[in-house]
Design an enzyme around this catalytic site. Structure first.
Site, PDB file in Angstrom:
ATOM      1  N   ARG A   1     -30.718 -13.375  33.203  1.00 25.45           N
ATOM      2  CA  ARG A   1     -31.073 -12.612  31.984  1.00 25.45           C
ATOM      3  C   ARG A   1     -31.033 -10.898  32.487  1.00 25.45           C
ATOM      4  O   ARG A   1     -31.193 -10.568  33.725  1.00 25.45           O
ATOM      5  CB  ARG A   1     -32.776 -12.719  31.962  1.00 25.45           C
ATOM      6  CG  ARG A   1     -32.634 -14.158  31.147  1.00 25.45           C
ATOM      7  CD  ARG A   1     -34.423 -14.185  31.016  1.00 25.45           C
ATOM      8  NE  ARG A   1     -34.496 -15.461  30.207  1.00 25.45           N
ATOM      9  CZ  ARG A   1     -35.583 -16.104  29.991  1.00 25.45           C
ATOM     10  NH1 ARG A   1     -36.539 -15.761  30.640  1.00 25.45           N
ATOM     11  NH2 ARG A   1     -35.602 -17.248  29.256  1.00 25.45           N
ATOM     12  N   THR A   2     -30.791  -9.888  31.372  1.00 25.34           N
ATOM     13  CA  THR A   2     -30.992  -8.830  31.832  1.00 25.34           C
ATOM     14  C   THR A   2     -32.333  -8.052  32.294  1.00 25.34           C
ATOM     15  O   THR A   2     -33.271  -8.315  31.381  1.00 25.34           O
ATOM     16  CB  THR A   2     -30.576  -7.762  30.606  1.00 25.34           C
ATOM     17  OG1 THR A   2     -29.195  -8.483  30.161  1.00 25.34           O
ATOM     18  CG2 THR A   2     -30.204  -6.463  31.075  1.00 25.34           C
ATOM     19  N   VAL A   3     -32.597  -7.863  33.411  1.00 30.07           N
ATOM     20  CA  VAL A   3     -33.823  -7.480  34.013  1.00 30.07           C
ATOM     21  C   VAL A   3     -33.860  -5.857  34.120  1.00 30.07           C
ATOM     22  O   VAL A   3     -35.131  -5.332  34.308  1.00 30.07           O
ATOM     23  CB  VAL A   3     -34.588  -8.153  35.081  1.00 30.07           C
ATOM     24  CG1 VAL A   3     -34.701  -9.537  34.836  1.00 30.07           C
ATOM     25  CG2 VAL A   3     -33.362  -7.948  36.194  1.00 30.07           C
TER      26      VAL A   3
END
Lengths: 225, 262
Positions: free
Chosen positions: B35-37
């Site tokens: 996921r884009t963190v």
């Protein structure tokens, strides 16, 4: 290694005030929308007409607030199709509870107020917490400046700590229903004084006045600082 | 078992129950879900304002990799439909994915051939719903978007914002990134109290240029090469490869520094 997690919430500020009285309900909300110390816009309506002489006030995380209001409107449309009659404020509040509690474990970060008129023509106000607890009240302040406004409303609407002059603090002032213009004065004062001290309150107040004639909209200017 | 031993495991998933040895989860060799963190390759500011005849939107051509100026010919403004420009700050790869979504939307809407054209307000609604849906999955598109155009039958100037959390708003002037701090006061000076209704195209452009100059001087993730799109009822004027003059002389030769001799 721990990773910084994405925070899905942001506080966009905003405050709502609702007062129910004899033949009317007022739902007002300031129109400033913030992100931290930044002002996003000076005009973001926070009180929404959803038809059937019902008004919803929603402040907190604005993306959630708008999503919630849109779902309420959709549910009211469905209610019309299924039952072919107006939705009462009581039914609306009961439905809003299910929408909020339905997201109990990933809540709408929103302080919600539903305003309408009851069968006897009295103002009807329901206030909610973010996960759907609700009650009917005569007045309610919600959102970021609720802490500032609630004691003022307690004193001016519910007459807490007010005594009959000359009774030496023995006889409480009797409860009464407010007239519309009295309630408007209280609403205006609540917002102007909250605007003095709270950085998230300002710009203007959008007021929805519900009577048996329908919903009237007024705008009160506030300081833009 | 004592009371204190029980409290140790309260609220914690019991590994032996949920992931017993030999279970699918424990044995899995698949890589975990990504996921884009945090954004990686990023664009900085986008600014937009309304003026008398339409709207103007600008963004520079830099994509940074942390503090490295990595790509300096990236177009961060996209034309959608006939009278809309979408500008993006934040993660560039997420933005490119959004461009694909917009392209798909444009083709789909065009294929109906029903005479209805995509309006800026529709595109803003679509984008904000996409962004909000992704934030609900805790897998956001890490962008701040500004949608600018002339909206509806009356071709009203339209400027609106949407970001990775689904936050939306509209105002006569909007800026993202560093421009929110540096440029927005200048944009508001030109547009507030309905002044945008009498603001000429030339004055709007002068304001944009002054903002881009300040950003170039003070925002370390900016570039003196930018695009400006002007949207009016007549159409879109898309100017690329724009720049502003700048002075880098010693302070004594600069206006506004030290004893005034210039």
């Amino acid at each position: 290694m721990s990773q910084s997690q994405f925070d899905p919430y942001v506080q966009n500020g905003g405050t709502t005030v609702a007062i129910a009285g004899d033949g009317f309900a007022i739902l007002a909300g300031d129109t400033r929308s913030v992100n931290g110390y930044n002002i996003n816009t000076r005009f973001q309506p926070r009180v929404h007409e959803v038809g059937d002489d019902l008004v919803i006030g929603a402040s907190g995380f604005e993306a959630d607030a708008l999503a919630l209001v849109k779902r309420i409107q959709q549910r009211i449309d469905l209610y019309h199709d299924n039952h072919e009659r107006k939705m009462s404020a009581q039914s609306c509040a009961c439905m809003v509870r299910t929408l909020l509690y339905g997201k109990r474990f990933f809540p709408y970060y929103v302080y919600t107020t539903v305003a309408g008129i009851d069968k006897e023509g009295k103002g009807e106000i329901y206030s909610f917490d973010p996960v759907g607890s609700y009650e009917r009240e005569w007045c309610r302040a919600g959102g970021s400046a609720a802490n500032f406004i609630t004691p003022f409303l307690d004193n001016q609407v519910n007459l807490h700590n007010q005594y009959v002059p000359g009774s030496h603090g023995k006889e409480r002032k009797p409860r009464r229903l407010l007239k519309l213009e009295e309630a408007m004065k209280i609403t205006t004062d609540a917002f102007t004084s909250a605007g003095e001290r709270h950085i998230e309150v300002g710009d203007s107040v959008l007021v929805k006045i519900i009577t048996k004639e329908g919903v009237e909209t007024r705008i009160i200017p506030l300081k833009k600082d | 078992m004592s009371f204190l031993e029980l409290t140790e495991v309260w609220g914690k998933p019991q590994k032996d129950i949920f992931f017993p040895s030999g279970s699918e989860v424990e044995e899995s060799t698949d890589a975990p879900i990504q996921r884009t963190v945090q954004p990686i390759v990023t664009g900085s500011s986008v600014l937009a304002l309304k003026f008398a005849d339409g709207v103007m939107i600008a963004a520079d051509n830099l994509a940074s990799y942390g503090s490295l100026a990595r790509f300096y010919d990236v177009e961060r403004l996209t034309k959608v439909g006939d009278n809309t420009i979408v500008g993006a700050g934040g993660d560039i790869s997420d933005y490119q994915q959004i461009q694909r979504l917009l392209e798909k939307l444009e083709i789909k809407e065009g294929n109906y051939g029903d005479g209805y054209a995509l309006q800026p307000s529709y595109i803003h609604e679509y984008l904000s719903k996409v962004l909000y849906a992704r934030r609900n999955k805790l897998d956001p598109y890490w962008n701040q978007l500004i949608v600018a155009g002339v909206d509806g039958e009356n071709k009203e100037p339209y400027v609106a914002f949407a970001d990775l959390r689904g936050t939306t708003y509209s105002a006569p002037a909007i800026a993202t990134g560093f421009a929110m701090h540096l440029a927005l006061p200048m944009l508001r000076k030109a547009t507030d109290d309905d002044r945008w209704k009498t603001l000429s195209k030339e004055s709007a452009r002068a304001t944009i240029d002054e903002c881009m100059r300040v950003l170039f001087y003070r925002d370390a993730r900016s570039l003196n090469k930018f695009s400006v799109a002007t949207i009016t009822p007549e159409g879109i004027e898309f100017q690329t490869d724009q720049s502003v003059s700048s002075k880098w002389a010693f302070a004594e030769k600069q206006y506004g520094y030290g004893t005034q001799t210039v």
